[in-house]
Design an enzyme around this catalytic site. Sequence first.
Site, PDB file in Angstrom:
ATOM      1  N   ILE A   1       0.857  -1.180   0.000  1.00 16.25           N
ATOM      2  CA  ILE A   1       0.000   0.000   0.000  1.00 16.25           C
ATOM      3  C   ILE A   1       0.894   1.231   0.000  1.00 16.25           C
ATOM      4  CG2 ILE A   1      -1.868   1.212   1.164  1.00 16.25           C
ATOM      5  CD1 ILE A   1      -2.700  -1.414   2.414  1.00 16.25           C
ATOM      6  N   GLY A   2       0.889   1.932  -1.131  1.00 18.37           N
ATOM      7  CA  GLY A   2       1.795   3.056  -1.346  1.00 18.37           C
ATOM      8  C   GLY A   2       2.660   2.747  -2.549  1.00 18.37           C
TER       9      GLY A   2
ATOM     10  N   GLY B   1       4.685   5.055  -4.182  1.00 16.29           N
ATOM     11  CA  GLY B   1       5.742   6.027  -4.405  1.00 16.29           C
ATOM     12  C   GLY B   1       7.094   5.343  -4.422  1.00 16.29           C
TER      13      GLY B   1
ATOM     14  N   ALA C   1       6.173   0.243   7.709  1.00 24.35           N
ATOM     15  CA  ALA C   1       7.424   0.963   7.500  1.00 24.35           C
ATOM     16  C   ALA C   1       7.115   2.406   7.135  1.00 24.35           C
ATOM     17  CB  ALA C   1       8.244   0.298   6.397  1.00 24.35           C
ATOM     18  N   ALA C   2       5.900   2.859   7.480  1.00 25.02           N
ATOM     19  CA  ALA C   2       5.450   4.209   7.147  1.00 25.02           C
ATOM     20  C   ALA C   2       5.628   5.117   8.357  1.00 25.02           C
ATOM     21  CB  ALA C   2       3.990   4.160   6.685  1.00 25.02           C
ATOM     22  N   ARG C   3       4.548   5.351   9.085  1.00 28.40           N
ATOM     23  CA  ARG C   3       4.556   6.101  10.328  1.00 28.40           C
ATOM     24  C   ARG C   3       3.616   5.408  11.302  1.00 28.40           C
ATOM     25  NH1 ARG C   3       8.518   7.984   8.492  1.00 28.40           N
ATOM     26  NH2 ARG C   3       9.109  10.208   8.280  1.00 28.40           N
TER      27      ARG C   3
ATOM     28  N   ASP D   1       8.460  -1.002  12.304  1.00 23.04           N
ATOM     29  CA  ASP D   1       9.632  -0.163  12.525  1.00 23.04           C
ATOM     30  C   ASP D   1       9.217   1.160  13.145  1.00 23.04           C
ATOM     31  OD1 ASP D   1      12.480   0.465  12.248  1.00 23.04           O
ATOM     32  OD2 ASP D   1      11.835   1.922  10.739  1.00 23.04           O
TER      33      ASP D   1
ATOM     34  N   GLU E   1       5.479   6.886  19.902  1.00 26.31           N
ATOM     35  CA  GLU E   1       6.892   6.669  19.589  1.00 26.31           C
ATOM     36  C   GLU E   1       7.728   7.785  20.197  1.00 26.31           C
ATOM     37  OE1 GLU E   1       9.524   6.851  15.580  1.00 26.31           O
ATOM     38  OE2 GLU E   1       7.825   5.471  15.476  1.00 26.31           O
TER      39      GLU E   1
ATOM     40  N   HIS F   1      12.467   2.399  14.694  1.00 25.16           N
ATOM     41  CA  HIS F   1      12.484   3.394  13.616  1.00 25.16           C
ATOM     42  C   HIS F   1      13.881   3.512  12.996  1.00 25.16           C
ATOM     43  CE1 HIS F   1      10.197   7.215  12.167  1.00 25.16           C
ATOM     44  NE2 HIS F   1      10.926   6.711  11.199  1.00 25.16           N
TER      45      HIS F   1
ATOM     46  N   ALA G   1      14.667   1.749   9.886  1.00 28.48           N
ATOM     47  CA  ALA G   1      14.676   1.194   8.529  1.00 28.48           C
ATOM     48  C   ALA G   1      15.596   1.966   7.593  1.00 28.48           C
ATOM     49  CB  ALA G   1      13.258   1.162   7.966  1.00 28.48           C
TER      50      ALA G   1
END
Length: 302
Positions: A138-139, A141, A216-218, A241, A246, A265, A267
């Site tokens: 999903i994503g 970019g 691996a996004a936010r 990650d 956080e 966090h 990656a």
Amino acid sequence: MTITVLVPDEHGVAALAGIDGVRAVRYEPGALPDEAAEAEVLVPGFLTADKGSLVAGVPKLRLVQLLTAGAEAWVGTLPEHVMLSTCSGAHGGSTAEWVVAALLTMFRTMREFEDDRRTQTWQMQQTETLQGKRVLVIGSGDLGKQLKRRLDAFDAEVTMVANTAREGVRGVDELPELLPHHDVVALMVPMTPKTRHLANADFLSRMPDGAVLVNAARGPVVDTDALVRELSAGRIRAALDVTDPEPLPPGHPLWTAPGLLLTPHVAGSCTGVHARAYRVIAEQIAQFARGEEPSNLVRGDY
């Protein structure tokens, strides 16, 4: 005409040295140099706390060029005349590598084999494999494209998802139909109001038993409470990650949730990160110096 660019380290000074019409000046947060009075471009450090005072100290500012691909911490904080550009294209490979490492660790039970080594136990067992796994990315970019390229090499079956459908890419509105048919769901989206809690209780409930959610996004892209419930029930697994909150505080249920691989966090935090980031930044600032809009310019929520 020379454009002054404020950079947070010597990596930036070196990277911008060869660009015509650009002068890079290093600054320290809270102690801006005299050149800040004329600077038109600001490159914030990776972890910039007091954004307001930093921006206020650069009166002729026209562009904030980030070292990160994520811009959510800066969107909506700048004066209307100041442009914002991301470092998209610098960290996608490293982040995709982390996703593959996490999936291989889980599917090939590397942590369990390491536990056996510590107890000097020789215990052969059959594991899962990434080959043939159905992965929903999903994503679409830079991060998503980099991940697909690596997953293709492992013979996984990849389905790409973006905001709107196009050739070879499914639309986000198709997620309810897609989720039940994938073994892995990898979140590689920017943090925006639309993606906040994208992976909510309904989203997670549609994933099949034993599937793996990868974030691996936010952190806020996932509804943490809903994920904890699914992990605690042992129905799905996850590799994170990023978390919400956080850093993850002591005693938080994610620390002890079953079926979870967790990293802090990191990656994109690997060797060569500055070189990769400043390679993209140099291109963006060169475009700006030529009177062009940077190609990574943030528009709206981006």
